[in-house]
Design a protein around this motif. Structure first.
Motif: not given
Length: 440
Positions: A262-282
């Motif tokens: 179920g893991a995903r390998f992407v060319s740029d993790v940044t947008p997904h990282e930002l989504r989680k960091l700001l919405l979930l973690n924030g």
């Protein structure tokens, strides 16, 4: 039902070393490894941060443990077998030995933001007493305590043993965690053993990831529930059904088939990282400080409190403007977060989330605050999150558990003084400071 002790005769061969043996690692990366179709080829030698009891308990259980997947209505129990060895974090000799194995292909990390020992500019904080002590310990061949120090010690042992290339995979909430890890490792190596630098640049890949799975602390009741099911386990882990893992980077010696799990390998993790960091973690940080100040205990309590829920929506409305993903995807993600947060059977305490705020606020809240103010918007949600942290520094709500908090506690009577230390570029914003004064 008769009790069946967790035990096994065959362990997978160690091809992964892990630093940060704890609940999140065992619910997330160890789970993906155990679930991959080639799990029999990929065992993990896992090292704790510093403590011995967890390593001792897992060793006594042959590395096996129970994952309690806690849905809104029922639990599902899974026995995870990917941990082939468990070591205490202070066993630097075993750490070095594991890193020298030629068959070792991957090093993974699950540590806190503070564990990287970064200074304000993102490089290694060479004023940190533990960093200074580790530099001396490295030269003396003595045990080390910091993450950069232990990584460099292991990589140097691998170089001297001609162990070959390896991937370092960071599984935490630090933005750009691959590059951040590379920087502190190279900084430490530069100070401790400059001859190691070219070898690291030629042989070590630093993989960036985004990880997501809510994993609260295990309680005595959780241990009892597993025993009641007929499988005594000293160290079970509780987690939610949802899990997500995105990875960006190279694996020069191979990896488990995490994508099949179920893991995903992407060319740029940044947008997904930002989504989680700001919405979930924030969102978590806002609820941790604001909710605990209102006398609430868990994320589920806070998200179902009408006032906290309104503040969360206010924060999310601002935060989504700074996540470069389609609006429909962000709307769906918010809806999924509400379901996850509201799961009454996941006891994710606000006090647990509130820890290390001095490391979390700069990366979870300040990007939105800066972006909103630069756009000429009031940034009420971001200011509220910052104000809630300041009231936390004053002793309201969850207890302070944060090694870096003291300079902010000393200034907490004046929100502007806190802001001057935290984000000097924002301290001259009179509207912002006035709103902080109002909300604190």
């Amino acid at each position: 039902m008769p009790a069946e002790r967790l035990a096994r005769d065959i362990r997978p061969p160690v091809r992964i070393a892990h630093l940060g043996l704890g609940n999140f690692f065992r619910a997330h990366q160890a789970w993906y490894t155990a679930t991959a179709p080639d799990a029999a080829r990929w065992g993990i030698a896992a090292f704790t941060g510093r403590s011995r009891p967890l390593a001792t308990a897992l060793t006594g259980q042959g590395g096996l443990y129970t994952l309690i997947v806690r849905g809104p209505d029922a639990d599902r129990l899974e026995v995870i077998g990917s941990v082939a060895e468990a070591h205490p974090g202070d066993d630097i000799a075993s750490w070095r030995t594991v890193l020298t194995r030629r068959e070792l292909s991957v090093v993974t990390l699950t540590v806190t933001e503070a564990a990287y020992r970064r200074g304000r500019g993102g490089g290694l904080d060479d004023t940190d007493p533990d960093v200074r002590a580790d530099l001396a310990a490295f030269r003396a061949g003595a045990p080390m305590v910091t993450v950069p120090g232990r990584l460099v010690a292991g990589l140097n042992a691998r170089r001297l043993a001609y162990g070959g290339p390896i991937a370092v995979v960071c599984c935490d909430n630090l933005p750009g965690n691959g590059a951040a890890t590379a920087r502190v490792v190279l900084d430490f190596a530069s100070a401790a053993e400059p001859a190691l630098l070219p070898w690291i640049r030629d042989n070590v890949s630093f993989v960036t990831t985004m990880v997501d799975r809510i994993t609260p602390r295990t309680t005595p009741e959780d241990v009892a529930s597993v025993a009641a099911a007929g499988r005594p386990d000293e160290v079970p882990v509780v987690t939610e059904p949802f899990t997500e893992w995105l990875l960006e980077g190279e694996f020069p010696r191979g990896r488990p088939a995490w994508d099949a799990a179920g893991a995903r390998f992407v060319s740029d993790v940044t947008p997904h990282e930002l989504r989680k960091l700001l919405l979930l973690n924030g969102g978590h940080s806002l609820l941790a400080y604001a909710g605990s100040a209102r006398g609430l205990t868990t994320i589920a309590d806070a998200v179902t409190d009408p006032t906290c829920r309104a503040w969360l929506d206010e924060w999310w409305d601002e935060a989504v403007r700074h996540v470069p993903l389609p609006a429909a995807e962000l709307t769906d993600y918010r809806a999924a977060l509400l379901e996850r947060f509201a799961n009454p059977r996941i006891r994710h305490t606000l006090a647990q989330i509130a820890a290390d705020g001095s490391q979390k606020i700069p990366i979870r809240v300040l990007p939105v605050l800066r972006g909103e103010r630069a756009a000429g918007r009031p940034a009420t949600g971001a200011i509220r999150a910052l104000a809630a942290w300041i009231t936390h520094l004053r002793g309201q709500g969850a207890p302070i558990t944060d090694d870096g908090a003291q300079p902010y506690v000393d200034r907490a009577a004046s929100p502007r003084d806190v802001l001057t230390l935290l984000a000097p570029d924002l301290a001259a914003d009179r509207d912002l400071t006035a709103k902080l004064d109002e909300l604190t």
